[in-house]
Design a protein around this motif. Sequence first.
Motif, PDB file in Angstrom:
ATOM      1  N   TYR A  65       0.849  -1.187   0.000  1.00 10.15           N
ATOM      2  CA  TYR A  65       0.000   0.000   0.000  1.00 10.15           C
ATOM      3  C   TYR A  65       0.887   1.240   0.000  1.00 10.15           C
ATOM      4  CZ  TYR A  65      -3.762  -3.144   1.522  1.00 10.15           C
ATOM      5  OH  TYR A  65      -4.680  -4.158   1.597  1.00 10.15           O
TER       6      TYR A  65
ATOM      7  N   LEU B 126      -4.288   5.052   3.181  1.00  4.09           N
ATOM      8  CA  LEU B 126      -3.492   4.104   2.404  1.00  4.09           C
ATOM      9  C   LEU B 126      -4.262   3.680   1.156  1.00  4.09           C
ATOM     10  CD1 LEU B 126      -2.364   3.875   5.391  1.00  4.09           C
ATOM     11  CD2 LEU B 126      -1.586   1.604   4.711  1.00  4.09           C
TER      12      LEU B 126
ATOM     13  N   PHE C 288      -4.272   0.793  -1.965  1.00  6.41           N
ATOM     14  CA  PHE C 288      -3.792  -0.517  -2.397  1.00  6.41           C
ATOM     15  C   PHE C 288      -2.980  -0.411  -3.686  1.00  6.41           C
ATOM     16  CE2 PHE C 288      -3.779  -4.977  -3.268  1.00  6.41           C
ATOM     17  CZ  PHE C 288      -4.049  -5.113  -4.619  1.00  6.41           C
TER      18      PHE C 288
ATOM     19  N   GLN D 134     -11.775 -13.993   4.290  1.00  2.00           N
ATOM     20  CA  GLN D 134     -10.848 -12.852   4.254  1.00  2.00           C
ATOM     21  C   GLN D 134     -10.069 -12.837   5.554  1.00  2.00           C
ATOM     22  OE1 GLN D 134     -14.081 -12.734   3.465  1.00  2.00           O
ATOM     23  NE2 GLN D 134     -14.527 -11.221   1.895  1.00  2.00           N
TER      24      GLN D 134
ATOM     25  N   GLN E 126      -5.042  -8.513   7.750  1.00  2.00           N
ATOM     26  CA  GLN E 126      -3.709  -8.132   7.291  1.00  2.00           C
ATOM     27  C   GLN E 126      -2.973  -7.393   8.408  1.00  2.00           C
ATOM     28  OE1 GLN E 126      -3.949  -6.021   3.523  1.00  2.00           O
ATOM     29  NE2 GLN E 126      -5.439  -7.474   2.732  1.00  2.00           N
TER      30      GLN E 126
ATOM     31  N   ASN F  98     -20.696 -10.550   1.701  1.00  3.53           N
ATOM     32  CA  ASN F  98     -19.719 -11.098   2.646  1.00  3.53           C
ATOM     33  C   ASN F  98     -18.468 -10.234   2.632  1.00  3.53           C
ATOM     34  OD1 ASN F  98     -21.319 -13.345   3.373  1.00  3.53           O
ATOM     35  ND2 ASN F  98     -20.720 -14.353   1.475  1.00  3.53           N
ATOM     36  N   TYR F  99     -18.188  -9.606   3.740  1.00  8.45           N
ATOM     37  CA  TYR F  99     -17.021  -8.723   3.797  1.00  8.45           C
ATOM     38  C   TYR F  99     -16.613  -8.537   5.251  1.00  8.45           C
ATOM     39  CZ  TYR F  99     -20.890  -5.411   4.518  1.00  8.45           C
ATOM     40  OH  TYR F  99     -22.028  -4.789   4.964  1.00  8.45           O
ATOM     41  N   TYR F 100     -15.471  -7.899   5.423  1.00  6.85           N
ATOM     42  CA  TYR F 100     -14.960  -7.609   6.752  1.00  6.85           C
ATOM     43  C   TYR F 100     -14.709  -6.104   6.845  1.00  6.85           C
ATOM     44  CZ  TYR F 100     -14.052 -12.576   7.690  1.00  6.85           C
ATOM     45  OH  TYR F 100     -14.187 -13.916   7.910  1.00  6.85           O
TER      46      TYR F 100
ATOM     47  N   PHE G  62     -12.653  -3.111   9.354  1.00  3.88           N
ATOM     48  CA  PHE G  62     -11.560  -2.968  10.302  1.00  3.88           C
ATOM     49  C   PHE G  62     -11.420  -1.505  10.733  1.00  3.88           C
ATOM     50  CE2 PHE G  62      -9.613  -7.103   9.373  1.00  3.88           C
ATOM     51  CZ  PHE G  62     -10.101  -7.370   8.111  1.00  3.88           C
TER      52      PHE G  62
ATOM     53  N   MET H 132     -12.815  -4.804   3.550  1.00  6.34           N
ATOM     54  CA  MET H 132     -12.216  -5.873   2.751  1.00  6.34           C
ATOM     55  C   MET H 132     -13.312  -6.786   2.234  1.00  6.34           C
ATOM     56  SD  MET H 132      -9.716  -9.033   3.691  1.00  6.34           S
ATOM     57  CE  MET H 132      -8.353  -8.077   4.315  1.00  6.34           C
ATOM     58  N   GLY H 133     -13.424  -6.885   0.915  1.00  5.07           N
ATOM     59  CA  GLY H 133     -14.371  -7.792   0.303  1.00  5.07           C
ATOM     60  C   GLY H 133     -13.666  -9.011  -0.272  1.00  5.07           C
ATOM     61  N   GLY H 134     -14.290  -9.617  -1.252  1.00  4.43           N
ATOM     62  CA  GLY H 134     -13.735 -10.828  -1.829  1.00  4.43           C
ATOM     63  C   GLY H 134     -12.402 -10.644  -2.532  1.00  4.43           C
ATOM     64  N   ALA H 135     -12.078  -9.433  -2.915  1.00  6.45           N
ATOM     65  CA  ALA H 135     -10.824  -9.176  -3.623  1.00  6.45           C
ATOM     66  C   ALA H 135      -9.622  -9.162  -2.697  1.00  6.45           C
ATOM     67  CB  ALA H 135     -10.911  -7.846  -4.369  1.00  6.45           C
ATOM     68  N   GLN H 136      -9.862  -9.264  -1.383  1.00  4.86           N
ATOM     69  CA  GLN H 136      -8.778  -9.374  -0.398  1.00  4.86           C
ATOM     70  C   GLN H 136      -7.995  -8.089  -0.162  1.00  4.86           C
ATOM     71  OE1 GLN H 136      -8.452 -12.125   1.424  1.00  4.86           O
ATOM     72  NE2 GLN H 136      -9.823 -13.395   0.252  1.00  4.86           N
ATOM     73  N   LYS H 137      -8.272  -7.032  -0.898  1.00  8.48           N
ATOM     74  CA  LYS H 137      -7.520  -5.803  -0.675  1.00  8.48           C
ATOM     75  C   LYS H 137      -8.312  -4.871   0.240  1.00  8.48           C
ATOM     76  CE  LYS H 137      -9.146  -4.071  -5.134  1.00  8.48           C
ATOM     77  NZ  LYS H 137      -8.724  -3.805  -6.529  1.00  8.48           N
ATOM     78  N   LEU H 138      -7.585  -4.148   1.077  1.00 12.62           N
ATOM     79  CA  LEU H 138      -8.206  -3.199   1.989  1.00 12.62           C
ATOM     80  C   LEU H 138      -8.470  -1.881   1.270  1.00 12.62           C
ATOM     81  CD1 LEU H 138      -6.018  -3.885   5.133  1.00 12.62           C
ATOM     82  CD2 LEU H 138      -8.491  -4.199   5.006  1.00 12.62           C
TER      83      LEU H 138
ATOM     84  N   PHE I 255      -9.362   1.901   2.319  1.00 14.62           N
ATOM     85  CA  PHE I 255      -9.305   2.744   3.509  1.00 14.62           C
ATOM     86  C   PHE I 255     -10.092   4.042   3.322  1.00 14.62           C
ATOM     87  CE2 PHE I 255      -6.184   0.805   6.324  1.00 14.62           C
ATOM     88  CZ  PHE I 255      -5.520  -0.077   5.493  1.00 14.62           C
ATOM     89  N   GLY I 256     -10.604   4.554   4.445  1.00 10.39           N
ATOM     90  CA  GLY I 256     -11.120   5.910   4.477  1.00 10.39           C
ATOM     91  C   GLY I 256      -9.965   6.901   4.587  1.00 10.39           C
TER      92      GLY I 256
END
Lengths: 116, 113
Positions: A35, A43, A45, A102, A105, B31-33, B35, B95-101, B103-104
């Motif tokens: 990132y 940040l 990606f 997921q 990280q 389905n997501y996370y 943080f 973070m969704g299915g693409a695995q990348k975060l 950010f705000g």
Amino acid sequence: NAGVMQNPRHLVRRRGQEARLRCSPMKGHSHVYWYRQLPEEGLKFMVYLQKENIIDESGMPKERFSAEFPKEGPSILRIQQVVRGDSAAYFCASSHWTSGTQETQYFGPGTRLLVL
Amino acid sequence: AQTVTQSQPEMSVQEAETVTLSCTYDTSENNYYLFWYKQPPSRQMILVIRQEAYKQQNATENRFSVNFQKAAKSFSLKISDSQLGDTAMYFCAFMGGAQKLVFGQGTRLTINP
């Protein structure tokens, strides 16, 4: 249990030089993410890698930037012919991989790149 | 594409007070996370708390808790009994299915003695 390691912590380059940033993931982690954080911003990606594979490079600039995660050794983010706009903090993160899930990280301390 | 919005660029409270940081997001995934990460002056990114979207129960970690409203796509962070060491930038991330975060823009929180 060592966390994500990044080196160097600070890197100064002159315009036109190459910058090489290294990242060693946490023990047992097989996925690495890079990132970029510009001053006063969140940040963004750049790229997602597994060992010997680039999974997603949708955030990477098309020119001058490349990344690898070889079978042995750290992940490398390479910036060729750096320009002042490349000055930023570059963070590496790593995670486990579990099918259909997921994973959290965990971030390294970052490399602050300054281009003069 | 997913977006994350933090509408409070800066906040300031007195030590021992409770403070709530706001975050909204936009996604078509189910389905997501979510943080919250903390970035103190050292600029290390530190995980504060994580919420799985399929869980209705709000996540809690000691003095940190979230208010997750899935229908409203809202994910606020509450810090109770704030301490000087809580002073930092706080970033909400998706973070969704693409695995990348994703950010705000962050909220700069200052805890005053």
